[in-house]
Enzyme design. Structure first.
Site, short mmCIF file in Angstrom:
data_model
loop_
_atom_site.label_atom_id
_atom_site.label_comp_id
_atom_site.label_asym_id
_atom_site.label_seq_id
_atom_site.Cartn_x
_atom_site.Cartn_y
_atom_site.Cartn_z
N LYS A 261 0.93 -1.28 -0.04
CA LYS A 261 -0.01 0.23 -0.03
C LYS A 261 0.93 1.48 0.05
O LYS A 261 1.54 1.66 1.01
CB LYS A 261 -0.88 0.02 1.40
N TRP B 8 -3.14 0.76 -3.50
CA TRP B 8 -2.49 -0.59 -3.70
C TRP B 8 -1.76 -0.91 -4.86
O TRP B 8 -1.86 -0.26 -6.00
CB TRP B 8 -3.97 -1.68 -3.86
P1 AMP Z 1 -8.88 -0.47 1.14
O1 AMP Z 1 -9.75 -1.39 0.71
O2 AMP Z 1 -7.80 0.23 -0.13
O3 AMP Z 1 -9.55 0.87 1.82
O4 AMP Z 1 -7.75 -1.04 1.94
C1 AMP Z 1 -8.02 -1.54 3.20
C2 AMP Z 1 -6.64 -1.98 3.90
O5 AMP Z 1 -5.87 -0.75 3.99
C3 AMP Z 1 -7.02 -2.75 5.32
O6 AMP Z 1 -7.20 -3.89 5.16
C4 AMP Z 1 -5.71 -2.46 5.67
O7 AMP Z 1 -4.55 -3.37 5.46
C5 AMP Z 1 -5.16 -1.03 5.51
N1 AMP Z 1 -5.63 0.24 6.16
C6 AMP Z 1 -6.53 0.88 6.21
N2 AMP Z 1 -7.00 1.59 7.31
C7 AMP Z 1 -5.54 1.50 7.94
C8 AMP Z 1 -4.94 2.02 9.14
N3 AMP Z 1 -5.84 2.82 9.85
N4 AMP Z 1 -3.80 1.55 9.57
C9 AMP Z 1 -3.26 0.49 9.05
N5 AMP Z 1 -3.67 -0.06 8.03
C10 AMP Z 1 -4.89 0.37 7.34
#
Ligand code: AMP
Length: 556
Positions: free
Chosen positions: A444, A449
């Site tokens: 990320k 991603w």
């Molecule tokens: P997305 O579907 O693009 O919103 O990504 C979701 C993923 O982002 C989660 O499963 C985590 O791996 C990561 N993520 C989202 N928020 C956080 C946060 N506050 N701290 C660490 N990782 C996060």
């Protein structure tokens, strides 16, 4: 015995109807891609959404059809949120930061019928128009004066403002089944092809209620909300819906996300609350610091999408009096899962201890249930120390991906179906969840991603490469950047520069690895799978050459 309450479906259209009736004069301010500041109100936005609903229907879009957008945060995009979903079609927000090949793949998979796009995405649309299979009309989200010349690359190029003006404002939002699909958002956050999370009216409205709560995103009619998080990232974390529900003034930054543009907008519009990924706040803080500025109206900011560094929290809170709310969620969760609000007992803590609590991803919002499990699906202790895979369930969590892509994602634990997040976490006795690792092999970078598999596949296509593994390396600006680990074929002399050049044109430039490490062996598990966790351990603390200079991602 049945209760005697009215049956009223939970519909997205009820949000805009509410905002029109009860907050009609409240402003929506947008910095447009055309460069100017545009002002409208909920009353006007609701009326134009009705016109747009008629216009979309006139383009042949029927119930359940997908309507795609390639657009920044702005009032026209918000009109599409309501016109498309409210009329029974499905809004599909495409991510313009993806490589054109991926955009084509996703639009085809979604079977998008019409594409609405901001002027700034004209080159991207020209590149994909002849390749997308189902899109029959392309609408530029601008007025006649700013329309591009007829493009031979784009058939059926239409003007948004002309469509809206020509359509009648008489439109009755249909009383849809609340379980019908309302919007579609793809994520590449897992392995394989991108997968679509298909939200419903019911899941969206329930998520809106929960996300607006004081211990969630804490939004009210007294707020002026500026969503920095893009409307193509899980519906800007729900803020375009929340703002209608609570009647907050909205400020949209368009494509201008640099520190100066954001700070100007915060100050000029009296923004009280904002939300975005850590990377964007770095730019803002750097600008504010370099120019010795302050925030005169900002009170809170939500930071999520990646872990918020404690130093960033300290800067916002101690130096500028802006409270940070650390939140965690996923595309598959609409997205909100947890928010990190403090409890009364934390008031006594000194700054360092309070920041340690705030560094956690927080407590679940009502509606979501979560637990951590071991490899056998057994629930683990909530002691703040034991870590396990994080499972969630709730009315705004997906049960399947669009078109069943990737098979059944759910796992059974204690006889119930849960969604496995791919995050590894601890949960403490107060219910604060903290992410400690990730079991999914994706990277990320700046809140977006990067698929390690796509990068490995390209590297493996190089004749000199025997095996390639792509892992995340820590980067202070982008959080993570791709690091490619390679074993050469016997006799091969392929080097870093040659291998990195091999990626040119094959993926988005900001997906190109920041560095290549050549090794003799890549560790393999019993089933022959690369053990990336071992590689991550071996390369922990790896110093990327891009640490001091802007990463390739800066180009995006
Ligand atoms: P997305 O579907 O693009 O919103 O990504 C979701 C993923 O982002 C989660 O499963 C985590 O791996 C990561 N993520 C989202 N928020 C956080 C946060 N506050 N701290 C660490 N990782 C996060």
């Amino acid at each position: 015995m049945n209760a005697l309450m009215m049956q009223q479906p939970l519909l997205i259209s009820s949000l805009i109807e509410h905002a029109e009736r009860h907050h009609g004069a409240t402003e929506i301010v947008s910095r447009r891609v055309e460069g100017d500041i545009h002002r409208t109100t909920y009353r006007e936005l609701a009326e134009r959404s009705r016109r747009l609903a008629n216009a979309v229907a006139a383009l042949g879009v029927g119930s359940g059809d997908r309507v795609a957008t390639l657009a920044w945060n702005g009032y026209r995009h918000m009109e599409l949120y309501y016109a498309v979903s409210g009329s029974g079609a499905v809004l599909h927000t495409l991510n313009p930061r993806l490589h054109p090949d991926q955009v084509v793949w996703i639009a085809d998979h979604a079977e998008d019928q019409v594409l609405f796009f901001d002027l700034s995405f004209l080159p991207l649309v020209e590149a994909i128009a002849s390749r997308v299979a189902t899109i029959k009309a392309f609408v530029v989200m601008t007025d006649r004066a700013h329309m591009p010349a007829a493009s031979s690359a784009i058939p059926n190029l239409l003007c948004y403002e002309e469509l809206v003006e020509a359509a009648s404002d008489r439109f009755t939002w249909p009383r849809l089944d609340e379980n019908s699909a309302s919007s579609l958002c793809y994520t590449s956050g897992t392995t394989g092809h991108p997968k679509g999370a298909l939200y419903s009216h019911r899941s969206t409205v329930l998520h809106t209620y929960a996300a607006a709560l004081p211990d969630s995103l804490n939004c009210s009619a007294r707020d002026v909300i500026l969503p920095v998080v893009p409307m193509f990232h899980v519906n800007a974390w729900g803020l375009p819906y929340i703002a209608c529900m609570v009647g907050a003034k909205l400020v949209f930054p368009g494509p201008f996300l640099d520190g100066k543009s954001l700070h100007d907008l915060f100050e000029n519009e009296g923004v009280t609350m904002s939300a975005g990924v850590p990377t964007v706040w770095q730019g803002l803080l750097a600008h504010v610091e370099a120019n010795q500025l302050q925030f005169s109206t900002m009170r809170r900011t939500v930071i999520g999408g990646s872990a918020c560094p404690p130093a960033m929290m300290r800067a916002f809170q101690a130096r500028y009096g802006v409270q940070v709310l650390h939140a965690w969620g996923m595309t598959e969760l609409s997205p909100l899962g947890t928010a990190c609000c403090l409890l009364p007992k934390h008031a006594q803590l000194d700054e360092a201890d309070r920041l340690a609590v705030q560094a956690k991803q927080g407590r679940v919002v009502f509606g979501v249930d979560m637990k951590i499990v071991d490899g056998d699906g057994q629930a683990l202790a909530h002691d703040g120390k034991t870590s396990g895979e994080l499972l969630v369930k709730g009315p705004w969590v997906i049960r399947s991906y669009f078109k069943g892509e990737g098979g059944d994602p759910l796992v059974i634990s204690d006889g119930e179906a849960w969604f496995p997040t791919g995050d590894v976490a601890t949960i403490d006795a107060d219910g604060y969840m903290q992410i400690t690792d990730r079991s999914k092999d994706v990277i990320k970078s700046g809140g977006e991603w990067i698929s390690s598999i796509d990068i490995e596949n390209i590297a493996m296509a190089h004749p000199g490469v025997a095996m390639a593994a792509c892992i995340a390396a820590a980067h202070p600006k982008w959080d993570e950047r791709p690091l490619l680990v390679v074993t050469r074929k016997p006799g091969s002399t392929v080097d870093r520069a040659e291998l990195l050049a091999f990626f040119d044109g094959k993926i988005a430039r900001w997906w190109t690895p920041d560095d290549v490490v050549f090794v003799d062996v890549i560790p393999l598990g019993a089933t022959g799978k690369m053990q990336k966790n071992k590689l991550r351990e071996q390369l922990v603390g790896y110093q990327l050459p891009t640490l001091q200079q802007p990463a390739t991602a800066a180009a995006r």
